[in-house]
Design a protein around this motif. Sequence first.
Motif, PDB file in Angstrom:
ATOM      1  N   GLY A 101       0.779  -1.237   0.000  1.00 40.35           N
ATOM      2  CA  GLY A 101       0.000   0.000   0.000  1.00 40.35           C
ATOM      3  C   GLY A 101       0.807   1.281   0.000  1.00 40.35           C
ATOM      4  N   ALA A 125       1.926   1.153  -4.249  1.00 43.26           N
ATOM      5  CA  ALA A 125       3.044   2.077  -4.026  1.00 43.26           C
ATOM      6  C   ALA A 125       3.589   2.591  -5.360  1.00 43.26           C
ATOM      7  N   PHE A 142       1.282   2.736 -10.547  1.00 47.89           N
ATOM      8  CA  PHE A 142       1.799   3.787 -11.426  1.00 47.89           C
ATOM      9  C   PHE A 142       3.107   4.285 -10.851  1.00 47.89           C
ATOM     10  N   LEU A 144       4.990   7.878  -9.877  1.00 51.02           N
ATOM     11  CA  LEU A 144       4.665   9.291  -9.658  1.00 51.02           C
ATOM     12  C   LEU A 144       5.139  10.225 -10.772  1.00 51.02           C
ATOM     13  N   PRO A 172       7.070   9.109  -2.770  1.00 49.94           N
ATOM     14  CA  PRO A 172       6.236   9.582  -3.875  1.00 49.94           C
ATOM     15  C   PRO A 172       6.079  11.102  -3.889  1.00 49.94           C
ATOM     16  N   PRO A 224      -0.902  11.098  -0.151  1.00 46.38           N
ATOM     17  CA  PRO A 224      -1.324   9.736  -0.487  1.00 46.38           C
ATOM     18  C   PRO A 224      -2.843   9.558  -0.409  1.00 46.38           C
ATOM     19  N   SER A 225      -3.311   8.570  -1.128  1.00 48.61           N
ATOM     20  CA  SER A 225      -4.727   8.207  -1.161  1.00 48.61           C
ATOM     21  C   SER A 225      -5.300   8.156   0.251  1.00 48.61           C
ATOM     22  N   ASP A 252      -4.162  11.624  -6.838  1.00 44.84           N
ATOM     23  CA  ASP A 252      -4.274  11.112  -5.461  1.00 44.84           C
ATOM     24  C   ASP A 252      -5.093  12.056  -4.579  1.00 44.84           C
TER      25      ASP A 252
HETATM   26  C1  VNL Z   1       1.890   5.915  -2.361  1.00 46.73           C
HETATM   27  C2  VNL Z   1       1.744   6.618  -3.564  1.00 46.73           C
HETATM   28  C3  VNL Z   1       0.778   5.741  -1.539  1.00 46.73           C
HETATM   29  C4  VNL Z   1       0.508   7.161  -3.910  1.00 46.73           C
HETATM   30  C5  VNL Z   1      -0.455   6.272  -1.902  1.00 46.73           C
HETATM   31  O1  VNL Z   1      -1.580   6.136  -1.149  1.00 46.73           O
HETATM   32  C6  VNL Z   1      -0.574   6.980  -3.087  1.00 46.73           C
HETATM   33  C7  VNL Z   1       3.185   5.387  -1.969  1.00 46.73           C
HETATM   34  C8  VNL Z   1      -1.607   5.311  -0.015  1.00 46.73           C
HETATM   35  O2  VNL Z   1       4.022   5.078  -2.844  1.00 46.73           O
HETATM   36  O3  VNL Z   1       3.426   5.275  -0.749  1.00 46.73           O
HETATM   37  O4  VNL Z   1      -1.785   7.533  -3.386  1.00 46.73           O
END
Ligand code: VNL
Length: 388
Positions: A101, A125, A142, A144, A172, A224-225, A252
Amino acid sequence: MQKRYFLSALMVGLLSAYAGTAAAQEKFKIGLILPMTGPFASTGKQIEAAARLYIAQNGDTVGGKKVELIVKDDTSAPDVTKRIAQELVVNDKVNVLAGFGLTPLALATAPIATQSKTPMVVMAAATSSITQASPYVVRTSFALPQAAVALADWVPNNGIKKVVTLVSDYGPGIDAEKFFKERLTFNGGQVVETLRVPMRNPDFAPFLQKVRDLKPDALYVFVPSGAGAALMKQFAERGMDKAGIKLIGTGDITDDDILNSMGDVANGVVTSHHYSASHNSPLNKKFVAAFEKANAGMRPNFMAVGGYDGMRVIYEAAKTTKGGSGDALLNAMKGQLFESPRGPMFIDAQTRDVVHNIYIRKVEKVGGQLYNQEFSTIPDVKDPGKNK
Ligand code: VNL
């Protein structure tokens, strides 16, 4: 009498056929490690739901083996992810590790994948360097820099010259800041300040105050999400939108999982990303409808799609290798090209990273609901971070 003999013969036949398949039917084990509790639980929930949907749609047998999905909660703690991965490899003898995650969780596990030669499918991730942490990593989420560069190309042609960046202070976020700034500067724009907030429980207030004082044309954000709603709320509370500062960022921040609950402040926000629940394709419409039906109306976000596509990559590799493992399974994952709910998708055999379209989107109301409406497509984007 005759009839009874026939029936019992049939029973014996059936029973031995059953025993035969049971003995022959080994398992194909997928160890899915996700944050199911804690601040990033929405990511775990979305990915688990997507994996279960994929199995429901494609059957629980693959390559002649019965699929066993083992879901484990790592609570988003890297040492826990690593320990669970070790147990799954040593005790359960999983064919493949999957999930991850957050970047630190993926990086903590990469050495286990390398040592045990276990393919590791990263479904969430997104720091560029993760695919380089182990030759056994395959990524279906994906990278970043893909999203960051695409928006930095759009911004200067759309009345935005001066930008402040605000990112979560880890992999990220640092990728987003670096690649957005480099590209915008190259394009003649300007990043006047780079701000970094803690990854966990950030208080955006002091940073947003600073942004207000700097009065840029736009604030570019990566969080992050799951964290986007808090950011939106504080952005609105400080009257930033009223002060004429546009909010832009990676997708995100307008995460489909929570977009609808963000309210008016999210309306009109422009972001770049690889997936929107409103992506206009028959395959995506089918995916969204099935996902919502199976999950009490929950809208799939980009995490769900990373999980769904990850299962696709695993299933196809399992078919090719008849339920294989190790290098054979890994090699069968490389080079897969298929249509995803996000659009066309390719696993680059060299980098083991995803190549896909990046879309520029604007949040709009559709049928009373907020959606990321895609209005421009940059096709087949490779991770620009891989050329550095
Ligand atoms: C990450 C990248 C995590 C984008 C995210 O959400 C995200 C990461 C938990 O690489 O940690 O939206």
